[in-house]
Scaffold this motif. Structure first.
Motif, mmCIF file in Angstrom:
data_model
loop_
_atom_site.group_PDB
_atom_site.id
_atom_site.type_symbol
_atom_site.label_atom_id
_atom_site.label_comp_id
_atom_site.label_asym_id
_atom_site.label_seq_id
_atom_site.Cartn_x
_atom_site.Cartn_y
_atom_site.Cartn_z
ATOM 1 N N GLU A 26 -7.278 9.429 -5.456
ATOM 2 C CA GLU A 26 -6.607 8.182 -5.105
ATOM 3 C C GLU A 26 -7.184 6.989 -5.863
ATOM 4 O OE1 GLU A 26 -4.019 7.803 -2.681
ATOM 5 O OE2 GLU A 26 -3.945 9.972 -2.999
ATOM 6 N N MET A 27 -8.220 7.221 -6.652
ATOM 7 C CA MET A 27 -8.924 6.097 -7.305
ATOM 8 C C MET A 27 -8.632 6.064 -8.809
ATOM 9 S SD MET A 27 -12.588 6.689 -5.430
ATOM 10 C CE MET A 27 -13.468 5.188 -5.888
ATOM 11 N N THR A 28 -8.385 4.847 -9.323
ATOM 12 C CA THR A 28 -8.217 4.687 -10.774
ATOM 13 C C THR A 28 -9.583 4.836 -11.439
ATOM 14 O OG1 THR A 28 -8.626 2.316 -10.672
ATOM 15 C CG2 THR A 28 -6.331 3.025 -10.443
ATOM 16 N N PRO A 29 -9.606 5.053 -12.751
ATOM 17 C CA PRO A 29 -10.902 5.174 -13.434
ATOM 18 C C PRO A 29 -11.790 3.946 -13.198
ATOM 19 C CG PRO A 29 -9.113 5.807 -14.906
ATOM 20 C CD PRO A 29 -8.471 5.275 -13.661
ATOM 21 N N GLU A 30 -11.189 2.728 -13.213
ATOM 22 C CA GLU A 30 -12.014 1.536 -13.034
ATOM 23 C C GLU A 30 -12.551 1.421 -11.609
ATOM 24 O OE1 GLU A 30 -8.894 1.662 -14.249
ATOM 25 O OE2 GLU A 30 -7.720 -0.133 -13.770
ATOM 26 N N GLU A 31 -11.757 1.895 -10.621
ATOM 27 C CA GLU A 31 -12.254 1.869 -9.241
ATOM 28 C C GLU A 31 -13.440 2.825 -9.084
ATOM 29 O OE1 GLU A 31 -8.065 0.763 -6.978
ATOM 30 O OE2 GLU A 31 -8.617 2.852 -7.256
ATOM 31 N N ARG A 32 -13.341 3.971 -9.708
ATOM 32 C CA ARG A 32 -14.458 4.933 -9.640
ATOM 33 C C ARG A 32 -15.721 4.292 -10.214
ATOM 34 N NH1 ARG A 32 -11.479 10.737 -10.915
ATOM 35 N NH2 ARG A 32 -9.471 10.040 -10.132
ATOM 36 N N ALA A 33 -15.538 3.649 -11.384
ATOM 37 C CA ALA A 33 -16.699 3.040 -12.036
ATOM 38 C C ALA A 33 -17.293 1.944 -11.163
ATOM 39 C CB ALA A 33 -16.291 2.470 -13.388
ATOM 40 N N ARG A 34 -16.422 1.139 -10.547
ATOM 41 C CA ARG A 34 -16.926 0.026 -9.727
ATOM 42 C C ARG A 34 -17.633 0.523 -8.471
ATOM 43 N NH1 ARG A 34 -11.666 -3.900 -10.248
ATOM 44 N NH2 ARG A 34 -11.876 -4.232 -12.482
ATOM 45 N N GLU A 35 -17.246 1.716 -8.034
ATOM 46 C CA GLU A 35 -17.915 2.310 -6.867
ATOM 47 C C GLU A 35 -19.172 3.073 -7.279
ATOM 48 O OE1 GLU A 35 -17.435 2.094 -3.639
ATOM 49 O OE2 GLU A 35 -15.651 0.827 -3.703
ATOM 50 N N GLY A 36 -19.532 2.987 -8.566
ATOM 51 C CA GLY A 36 -20.818 3.542 -8.962
ATOM 52 C C GLY A 36 -20.780 4.911 -9.609
ATOM 53 N N LEU A 37 -19.586 5.343 -10.024
ATOM 54 C CA LEU A 37 -19.516 6.616 -10.734
ATOM 55 C C LEU A 37 -19.555 6.328 -12.236
ATOM 56 C CD1 LEU A 37 -17.183 9.541 -9.768
ATOM 57 C CD2 LEU A 37 -17.498 8.958 -12.155
ATOM 58 N N PHE A 38 -20.441 6.975 -12.930
ATOM 59 C CA PHE A 38 -20.580 6.726 -14.372
ATOM 60 C C PHE A 38 -20.450 8.032 -15.130
ATOM 61 C CE2 PHE A 38 -22.918 6.543 -18.327
ATOM 62 C CZ PHE A 38 -22.542 5.322 -18.855
ATOM 63 N N MET A 39 -19.684 7.979 -16.183
ATOM 64 C CA MET A 39 -19.520 9.156 -17.036
ATOM 65 C C MET A 39 -20.065 8.818 -18.428
ATOM 66 S SD MET A 39 -17.467 11.942 -18.057
ATOM 67 C CE MET A 39 -16.387 12.356 -19.415
ATOM 68 N N ALA A 40 -21.025 9.614 -18.887
ATOM 69 C CA ALA A 40 -21.481 9.472 -20.272
ATOM 70 C C ALA A 40 -20.638 10.418 -21.121
ATOM 71 C CB ALA A 40 -22.960 9.811 -20.377
ATOM 72 N N PHE A 41 -19.960 9.861 -22.100
ATOM 73 C CA PHE A 41 -18.979 10.633 -22.857
ATOM 74 C C PHE A 41 -19.641 11.554 -23.880
ATOM 75 C CE2 PHE A 41 -16.395 7.495 -20.983
ATOM 76 C CZ PHE A 41 -15.058 7.816 -21.160
ATOM 77 N N GLN A 42 -19.020 12.694 -24.063
ATOM 78 C CA GLN A 42 -19.483 13.611 -25.114
ATOM 79 C C GLN A 42 -19.250 12.968 -26.483
ATOM 80 O OE1 GLN A 42 -17.465 17.386 -25.131
ATOM 81 N NE2 GLN A 42 -18.802 18.225 -26.745
ATOM 82 N N TYR A 43 -18.072 12.369 -26.655
ATOM 83 C CA TYR A 43 -17.749 11.684 -27.908
ATOM 84 C C TYR A 43 -17.384 10.241 -27.587
ATOM 85 C CZ TYR A 43 -17.380 16.506 -29.505
ATOM 86 O OH TYR A 43 -17.645 17.818 -29.779
ATOM 87 N N PRO A 44 -18.373 9.349 -27.546
ATOM 88 C CA PRO A 44 -18.084 7.949 -27.206
ATOM 89 C C PRO A 44 -17.101 7.338 -28.219
ATOM 90 C CG PRO A 44 -20.431 8.388 -27.050
ATOM 91 C CD PRO A 44 -19.810 9.590 -27.709
ATOM 92 N N VAL A 45 -16.205 6.527 -27.705
ATOM 93 C CA VAL A 45 -15.091 6.009 -28.509
ATOM 94 C C VAL A 45 -15.533 4.766 -29.286
ATOM 95 C CG1 VAL A 45 -12.741 5.124 -28.364
ATOM 96 C CG2 VAL A 45 -13.512 6.852 -26.743
ATOM 97 N N GLU A 46 -15.120 4.690 -30.531
ATOM 98 C CA GLU A 46 -15.411 3.507 -31.347
ATOM 99 C C GLU A 46 -14.380 2.416 -31.053
ATOM 100 O OE1 GLU A 46 -15.831 4.322 -35.485
ATOM 101 O OE2 GLU A 46 -17.351 5.875 -35.173
ATOM 102 N N ILE A 47 -14.841 1.219 -30.842
ATOM 103 C CA ILE A 47 -13.912 0.095 -30.629
ATOM 104 C C ILE A 47 -14.285 -1.045 -31.576
ATOM 105 C CG2 ILE A 47 -12.787 -1.394 -28.941
ATOM 106 C CD1 ILE A 47 -13.753 0.401 -26.744
ATOM 107 N N PRO A 48 -13.734 -1.045 -32.770
ATOM 108 C CA PRO A 48 -14.048 -2.123 -33.717
ATOM 109 C C PRO A 48 -13.581 -3.461 -33.147
ATOM 110 C CG PRO A 48 -12.726 -0.379 -34.764
ATOM 111 C CD PRO A 48 -12.728 -0.108 -33.296
ATOM 112 N N GLY A 49 -14.382 -4.489 -33.356
ATOM 113 C CA GLY A 49 -13.932 -5.836 -32.969
ATOM 114 C C GLY A 49 -14.414 -6.294 -31.607
ATOM 115 N N ILE A 50 -14.925 -5.372 -30.781
ATOM 116 C CA ILE A 50 -15.530 -5.809 -29.519
ATOM 117 C C ILE A 50 -17.030 -5.562 -29.636
ATOM 118 C CG2 ILE A 50 -15.684 -5.443 -27.024
ATOM 119 C CD1 ILE A 50 -12.851 -4.512 -26.989
ATOM 120 N N SER A 51 -17.814 -6.623 -29.479
ATOM 121 C CA SER A 51 -19.259 -6.433 -29.630
ATOM 122 C C SER A 51 -19.791 -5.704 -28.401
ATOM 123 C CB SER A 51 -19.958 -7.770 -29.815
ATOM 124 O OG SER A 51 -19.940 -8.497 -28.606
#
Lengths: 429, 254
Positions: free
Chosen positions: B69-94
């Motif tokens: 029932e929870m969106t990814p952002e709700e999970r994160a805000r409730e303290g669930l953290f996922m360390a990604f196997q392949y972290p995504v590159e986001i050019p332009g955001i420091s």
């Protein structure tokens, strides 16, 4: 007031001939060039995706000096305000310009700097395949003259604000001449700010960048209900550096033709752009870079962001002439489509007539990357904010390529809020 | 903390998870091991809220909330953290902008005032030392042109800044040299506490020399085929996943 329908140019020209306007030979040549190629229509290749039917169907009044509808706040130390294509010295701030910089109306330059004007007018611009440039040549009244003497450094940006007056739909046709002398440096920011009126501006700039000189030029265009066709023709001498950034925040119709000619060895040119187009907006960037001498470098990166109903066009042409050995050149266009009902027509073209060159071009168009979006959301950033961040980051890559920090800040002040508005509109829509 | 009962997941016709049950209590560190294609990364992705799977479960709860029932952002805000196997590159955001936006999103959710950039920078700087990365890192675009090791360290930095209750680490150890592995392990160990839980998804036993788990589960073909204590990982290291496949076969026959 003189009514002026553009297709009626022959008769308009005859009427003016009796008033003995300045530069009769150049005007006549411009008229001939215009007559020969005709005005753009649906079958004109360079205008295939951009219709000027409305402009050609309108009866305008010819613009005269006027009071601007509004003057946006501008903290620039050096400021030239142009209203309806005429320099307004009362609104300008030119006292602190360094010695060696001459800035005046084109009319004044004709009286006071005649030799320089004669050496430039019509010498940089190409009329061939630029019918609006020929139209401007036949009918321009005034404009801007800017000369930076050899060795003069203008580090603090010179801002030129292009504003318009109230009243009936006006035809505004300024001519701009800019020369950056040998070893001189200039940071120039032109800003076109449209009003709610139905004006049409057909501007032509002729720019010479001298030996070992540097010009950084920003053109920031936010033209509202007005329509703008803007031709910028640049010639670059030996070892010169020309860096252009075209920032289009949207408008009913914006068409840019940026034509850069690298004439002598060692010249470098970068042309970058960001264009935003939302509902009822049409933004067209035509870029042409000619490599006419060996050892010249050029690069171009244009990024388009299209919101619901928006229309964008990019055409990048790279031509390496037989003399252009050891050319290194690239042109890239990436577009971000934020809604389904958008249209982008993008076409990078490469013509190479030399054998020892390194050239590349490419183009992509796509939606926001779902992996990037998920990554941000997985850190607690909600979906609207994540989208806004990605929209900003997509466009601000262009700002990162701007190495003049003051110009970068000036652009950022206007680009960043415009990006946030675009991202927000797309979420609400 | 995390309660999974009979979790099944499929993509189209292919069933990837075939009935997983797992209980993770506060303070525990679990390792989920398994060969390629066993479904261990799918499990991690589902817990983080990744879309694209048809999911059924008798129970899938985090802190008493139904995860589905929870969106990814709700999970994160409730303290669930996922360390990604392949972290995504986001050019332009420091990195610093990204970290601060994430951090303040979590604070806002908790009803706390956002931290201004000066205070935030001071907090992040102390964390940088723990993951052994230079401050210049903060000005660079998120993961853009980072080496594999830098990306994983960056995941650890985010984890330390966000201070999750439940951290799921998806192959955080893979592709790391021994120095980077020690640093990453140090970050994980520093997070260990009575009220936090950690689930490490890994292919190799190597990380478990540094972060000793309370429980080890071995996943094969979408099922947990064996659970045990830390010594199970060592046994697996000696005998290899081949031993396991035979073992799984026996169990299936039985």
């Amino acid at each position: 007031m003189n009514a002026f329908a553009i297709p009626d140019f022959e008769r308009q020209f005859d009427v003016r001939r009796e008033q003995a306007p300045a530069f009769p030979d150049y005007r006549q040549k411009s008229l001939d060039d215009l007559r020969q190629q005709g005005l753009p229509g649906a079958k004109t290749e360079d205008w295939k995706y951009t219709s000027v039917r409305e402009v050609l169907g309108e009866t305008f009044v010819e613009a005269t000096p006027a009071a601007p509808v509004a003057v946006p706040e501008c903290a620039a130390r050096h400021l030239a305000v142009m209203v309806n294509g005429y320099l307004n010295t009362d609104l300008s701030r030119l006292e602190d310009l360094p010695e060696g910089v001459t800035l005046c109306s084109l009319a004044a330059a004709r009286d006071n700097h005649r030799d320089q004007v004669d050496a430039m007018l019509g010498r940089v611009v190409r009329h061939d395949r630029h019918p609006f440039a020929a139209l401007n040549g036949a009918f321009f009244r005034d404009g801007l003259f800017l000369d930076v003497a050899p060795g003069t450094q203008v580090q603090e940006p010179l801002v030129v604000l292009w504003l318009s007056g109230a009243g009936d739909a006006a035809l505004i046709q300024p001519r701009v001449l800019v020369r950056v002398g040998e070893g001189a440096e200039l940071a120039l920011m032109e800003q076109h700010r449209g009003s709610a009126a139905g004006h049409f501006t057909n501007q032509v700039s002729e720019i010479l960048v001298g030996d070992n000189a540097g010009l950084t030029q920003v053109q920031l265009q936010d033209t509202g209900k007005e329509q703008l066709v803007c031709g910028t023709h640049v010639r670059c001498s030996r070892d010169s550096r020309y860096r252009a950034q075209t920032i289009d925040l949207g408008g009913k119709l914006i068409r840019n033709d940026l034509a850069i000619s690298l004439d002598q060895p060692g010249a470098e040119a970068d042309a970058d752009g960001v264009f935003l187009a939302g509902r009822d907006q049409h933004v067209d960037n035509h870029l042409r870079v000619d490599h006419r001498a060996p050892n010249c470098d050029s690069s171009a990166l244009y990024k388009g962001l299209l919101g619901g109903g928006g229309r964008g066009v990019f055409n990048g042409k790279l031509i390496v002439h037989p003399e252009g050995q050891k050319t290194r050149a690239e042109q890239t266009n990436h577009n971000l489509l934020l809604a389904r009902d958008v249209e982008i027509d993008t076409k990078p073209e490469l013509e190479i007539y030399a054998d020892d060159v390194k050239c590349s071009h490419g183009s992509t168009s796509g939606e926001l990357d779902p992996d990037q979006l998920f990554y941000l959301r997985s850190r607690g950033i909600d979906s609207p904010e994540a989208r806004a961040l990605l929209v900003r980051s997509f466009a601000l890559e262009i700002s990162e390529r701007m190495n003049h920090s003051r110009l970068r800040d000036l652009v950022g002040e206007q680009l960043e809020p415009a990006l946030d508005r675009l991202a927000r509109n797309e979420l609400e829509g | 903390m995390l309660s999974i009962r009979n979790l099944r997941a499929r993509v189209g016709e292919t069933e990837i998870l075939k009935g997983i049950s797992l209980e993770v209590n506060p303070g525990e560190v679990h390792a989920v091991m398994g060969p390629n294609g066993s479904g261990k990364s799918t499990l991690a992705r589902i817990l983080s809220g990744r879309e694209g799977y048809e999911i059924t479960a008798d129970k899938l709860e985090y802190m008493g909330h139904d995860l589905l029932e929870m969106t990814p952002e709700e999970r994160a805000r409730e303290g669930l953290f996922m360390a990604f196997q392949y972290p995504v590159e986001i050019p332009g955001i420091s990195n610093i902008q990204f970290l601060r936006t994430a951090y303040n999103s979590v604070r806002k959710h908790r009803g706390e005032e956002p931290l201004d950039s000066v205070d935030f920078l001071a907090m992040v700087k102390s964390r940088l030392k723990e993951v052994d990365i230079d401050q210049s890192f903060l000005r660079r675009s998120v993961n853009t042109d980072f080496s594999g090791g830098e990306k994983k360290r960056n995941e650890m930095l985010q984890m330390l800044v966000l201070e999750p209750r439940l951290a799921i680490l998806d192959e955080t150890d893979s592709g790391l040299d021994i120095d980077a592995l020690a640093t990453v392990a140090g970050s994980i160990n520093s997070l260990r506490s009575e009220d936090r839980s950690i689930v490490m998804v890994t292919h190799y036993q190597r990380l478990l020399d540094y972060v000793v788990p309370d429980h080890v589960h071995i996943l094969a073909d979408g099922r947990i085929v064996k659970s045990g204590k830390a010594d199970l990982a060592q046994k697996l290291e000696k005998k290899g996943y081949g031993w396991l496949a035979e073992h799984a076969g026996e169990e299936a026959e039985a």
